[in-house]
Design a protein around this motif. Structure first.
Motif, PDB file in Angstrom:
ATOM      1  N   UNK A 188      40.101   8.662  25.811  1.00  0.00           N
ATOM      2  CA  UNK A 188      41.389   9.261  25.495  1.00  0.00           C
ATOM      3  C   UNK A 188      41.925   8.753  24.167  1.00  0.00           C
ATOM      4  N   UNK A 189      42.279   9.693  23.300  1.00  0.00           N
ATOM      5  CA  UNK A 189      42.912   9.318  22.049  1.00  0.00           C
ATOM      6  C   UNK A 189      44.278   8.728  22.343  1.00  0.00           C
ATOM      7  N   UNK A 190      44.660   7.704  21.579  1.00  0.00           N
ATOM      8  CA  UNK A 190      45.923   7.018  21.841  1.00  0.00           C
ATOM      9  C   UNK A 190      46.608   6.660  20.530  1.00  0.00           C
ATOM     10  N   UNK A 191      47.836   7.166  20.358  1.00  0.00           N
ATOM     11  CA  UNK A 191      48.660   6.732  19.251  1.00  0.00           C
ATOM     12  C   UNK A 191      49.270   5.394  19.615  1.00  0.00           C
ATOM     13  N   UNK A 206      35.814  10.921  21.341  1.00  0.00           N
ATOM     14  CA  UNK A 206      36.576  12.116  21.692  1.00  0.00           C
ATOM     15  C   UNK A 206      35.948  13.358  21.057  1.00  0.00           C
ATOM     16  N   UNK A 207      35.988  14.517  21.725  1.00  0.00           N
ATOM     17  CA  UNK A 207      35.537  15.759  21.097  1.00  0.00           C
ATOM     18  C   UNK A 207      36.446  16.101  19.922  1.00  0.00           C
ATOM     19  N   UNK A 208      35.904  16.526  18.798  1.00  0.00           N
ATOM     20  CA  UNK A 208      36.737  16.870  17.647  1.00  0.00           C
ATOM     21  C   UNK A 208      37.822  17.890  17.961  1.00  0.00           C
ATOM     22  N   UNK A 209      37.523  18.843  18.843  1.00  0.00           N
ATOM     23  CA  UNK A 209      38.521  19.858  19.174  1.00  0.00           C
ATOM     24  C   UNK A 209      39.742  19.248  19.848  1.00  0.00           C
ATOM     25  N   UNK A 210      39.547  18.217  20.689  1.00  0.00           N
ATOM     26  CA  UNK A 210      40.679  17.549  21.336  1.00  0.00           C
ATOM     27  C   UNK A 210      41.473  16.738  20.322  1.00  0.00           C
ATOM     28  N   UNK A 211      40.768  16.161  19.373  1.00  0.00           N
ATOM     29  CA  UNK A 211      41.439  15.395  18.330  1.00  0.00           C
ATOM     30  C   UNK A 211      42.377  16.301  17.528  1.00  0.00           C
ATOM     31  N   UNK A 212      41.902  17.491  17.215  1.00  0.00           N
ATOM     32  CA  UNK A 212      42.705  18.459  16.464  1.00  0.00           C
ATOM     33  C   UNK A 212      43.975  18.811  17.227  1.00  0.00           C
ATOM     34  N   UNK A 268      30.835  14.778  20.205  1.00  0.00           N
ATOM     35  CA  UNK A 268      31.960  13.852  20.147  1.00  0.00           C
ATOM     36  C   UNK A 268      31.891  13.016  18.876  1.00  0.00           C
ATOM     37  N   UNK A 269      33.016  12.387  18.542  1.00  0.00           N
ATOM     38  CA  UNK A 269      33.053  11.432  17.444  1.00  0.00           C
ATOM     39  C   UNK A 269      33.660  10.123  17.926  1.00  0.00           C
TER      40      UNK A 269
END
Length: 235
Positions: free
Chosen positions: A227-230, A146-152, A123-124
């Motif tokens: 969870x990534x959030x915009x 977050x895992x980089x793959x999910x970020x992508x 994760x990052x």
């Protein structure tokens, strides 16, 4: 700003201390992953001596509140609290991710910075920041782990050219290279937060009265915020 702020950070492999006094800056920094407890207090003594100040003459004590290594963050906040209690100083917690964005601006003039710290466990710690005209930083993406793959999968291309900061880009280079963002380069020399940038950002918090008593200073780990959030208005 004529405020005197002492800052320290041990949240990552880097160990750093800085003192801002008016327009003067005194700083020490060393990558020492296992020696934070040995090096941080001597660094504090050195910058105070160089500035000709005692700890009691400082206005506030700033610290890297995280995210970062669990142990590193705890060491930093524990030492900062001890110093603040002894000298009855207010404390200011600063995001290590925002500090790296400021470091990117200080070194290269970058105003749009994507920060990724290697959080281990595949994760990052992630955050994107845009510099405002007054010198503060606005979050474009809320800080998260977050895992980089999910970020992508979640981040969409925008109109900005993003510059890199942090160890996460090197640790997960293959995956993060698939981001749809327009990246200014493939690597960065801003790998860690620095106390000099924490002290700079803490000046704004001081002016706005955003300080806490030592007993209320708290770290930010982000492990419970996955969870990534915009952020609103950043679409």
């Amino acid at each position: 700003m004529s405020v005197k702020i002492l800052a320290l950070d041990t949240a990552t492999e880097n160990c750093s201390v800085a003192l801002i006094s008016g327009d003067q800056v005194f700083a020490r920094s060393e990558v020492a992953p296992r020696d934070h407890t040995k090096k941080i207090l001597p660094m504090v003594d050195e910058v105070l001596k160089e500035a000709g100040l005692t700890l009691a003459e400082v206005d506030a004590l700033a610290f890297g509140r995280g995210p970062g290594s669990f142990t590193g963050v705890r060491i930093g906040i524990g030492i900062a609290q001890g110093l603040a209690f002894g000298a009855e100083l207010p404390m200011i917690g600063i995001s290590t991710l925002a500090a790296m964005a400021e470091g990117s601006f200080r070194k290269h003039g970058h105003t749009e910075v994507a920060c990724a710290i290697d959080a281990r466990m595949s994760e990052v710690y992630w955050g994107r920041f845009s510099r405002q005209e007054n010198g503060t930083w606005a979050e474009v993406d809320a800080e998260c782990v977050i895992p980089p793959s999910e970020l992508v999968q979640q981040i969409e291309k925008d109109q900005s050219v993003w510059h890199l900061a942090g160890t996460g880009w090197g640790a997960y280079q293959e995956t993060l290279s698939e981001l749809s963002l327009d990246l200014g380069s493939s690597e960065s020399d801003v790998l860690y937060p620095e106390a000099i940038d924490i002290a700079y950002l803490a000046q704004f918090e001081w002016v706005n009265g955003n300080t806490v008593d030592a007993e209320h200073a708290s770290p930010v780990y982000l492990r419970d915020k996955v969870t990534w959030k915009k952020l609103p208005g950043r679409e």
